[in-house]
Scaffold this active site. Structure first.
Site, PDB file in Angstrom:
ATOM      1  N   GLY A 161       4.346  -2.213  10.664  1.00 57.26           N
ATOM      2  CA  GLY A 161       5.377  -2.904   9.892  1.00 57.26           C
ATOM      3  C   GLY A 161       5.864  -2.036   8.750  1.00 57.26           C
ATOM      4  N   ASN A 162       6.602  -2.622   7.841  1.00 57.43           N
ATOM      5  CA  ASN A 162       7.032  -1.881   6.653  1.00 57.43           C
ATOM      6  C   ASN A 162       7.138  -2.854   5.473  1.00 57.43           C
ATOM      7  OD1 ASN A 162       9.944  -2.803   6.308  1.00 57.43           O
ATOM      8  ND2 ASN A 162       9.970  -2.099   8.438  1.00 57.43           N
ATOM      9  N   ARG A 163       7.456  -2.326   4.311  1.00 61.17           N
ATOM     10  CA  ARG A 163       7.341  -3.108   3.071  1.00 61.17           C
ATOM     11  C   ARG A 163       8.587  -3.890   2.704  1.00 61.17           C
ATOM     12  NH1 ARG A 163       4.982   0.658  -1.452  1.00 61.17           N
ATOM     13  NH2 ARG A 163       5.351  -1.273  -2.606  1.00 61.17           N
ATOM     14  N   ALA A 193      15.116  -3.530   7.487  1.00 65.41           N
ATOM     15  CA  ALA A 193      14.386  -2.262   7.612  1.00 65.41           C
ATOM     16  C   ALA A 193      13.814  -2.232   9.028  1.00 65.41           C
ATOM     17  CB  ALA A 193      13.286  -2.181   6.573  1.00 65.41           C
TER      18      ALA A 193
END
Ligand code: C5P
Length: 217
Positions: A27-29, A93
């Site tokens: 995943g990402n932030r 994102a």
């Protein structure tokens, strides 16, 4: 009356999660806050808003149709299905790479194996595809989160992805970008640049929509 009133606006927001096995993912932030603020502000101006949301912990803004997705492939399918529209704003994102395959069982540690190599494959670029789609929206707006050389990378993406506008921000800076309620964006088009903020993401969203409205009028 707002130039957005009655227009169909599709916004993508949040991260994507790319599953490795039934319990793990890449995943990402991204918190989704910027994209949700844009969707909320567009609906408040009378637009007919579809919000394609990755996995986030945010309430649905009033008068917004929300479609929840998890992976980049699901986001691609949902955004494509939401066309045609007048404006597409790609604030998500999206993962650039996803695992080649998802293990049906939990991946186990292997005795004596100290390193693990994951094989990943490129995802489809939703924003670039929308901008080159036969049903191309009148305006296609991207985001660029960069840790350095913000203007160079943002302008490169504006041209390469055939966008009308790109909103760039520096990430990795305290109190701005991911997870924060505050942000500073610089919106680039073919002719110039407009700085939005620093300020609350709701105010930045309003400033971005002003730029979009000016191009719709
Ligand atoms: O190239 P980069 O990922 O930095 O570009 C960011 C912009 O492209 C964002 O607007 C993001 O939503 C979009 N994007 C996309 N699909 C991808 C990767 C990025 O729509 N697979």
């Amino acid at each position: 009356m707002s130039a957005l009133a009655g227009r169909r606006v599709v916004v993508s927001a949040g991260p994507t999660f790319e599953d490795l096995d039934p319990v793990r993912f890449l995943g990402n932030r991204s918190s989704g806050k910027m994209g949700f603020a844009v969707a909320s502000a567009a609906a408040a101006r009378g637009a007919d808003v579809v919000l394609v949301a990755g996995p986030v912990h945010l309430p649905t803004p009033p008068n917004v149709t929300r479609i929840d997705v998890r992976s980049a492939a699901q986001m691609h399918a949902a955004v494509t299905a939401a066309l045609p529209c007048d404006v597409y704003i790609g604030a998500a994102a999206v993962a650039d790479y996803t695992p080649v395959s998802i293990s049906p069982n939990k991946l186990k540690k292997q005795p004596g194996q100290d390193t693990l190599t994951l094989q990943l494959v490129r995802t489809r670029d939703i924003l670039a595809e929308v901008a080159s789609h036969p049903k191309r929206p009148r305006l296609v707006v991207g985001f660029a989160a960069e840790t350095h050389d913000v203007e160079t990378y943002a302008r490169g993406k504006l041209v390469a992805k055939k966008l009308d506008l790109i909103a760039a921000n520096r990430v990795g800076v305290e109190g701005s970008g991911f997870e924060s309620d505050e942000n500073t964006l610089v919106a680039y088009d073919a002719n110039g640049a407009t700085t939005l903020g620093p300020g609350a993401k709701s105010d930045i969203a309003g400033g971005l929509l002003d730029l979009i409205e000016a191009r719709l009028a």
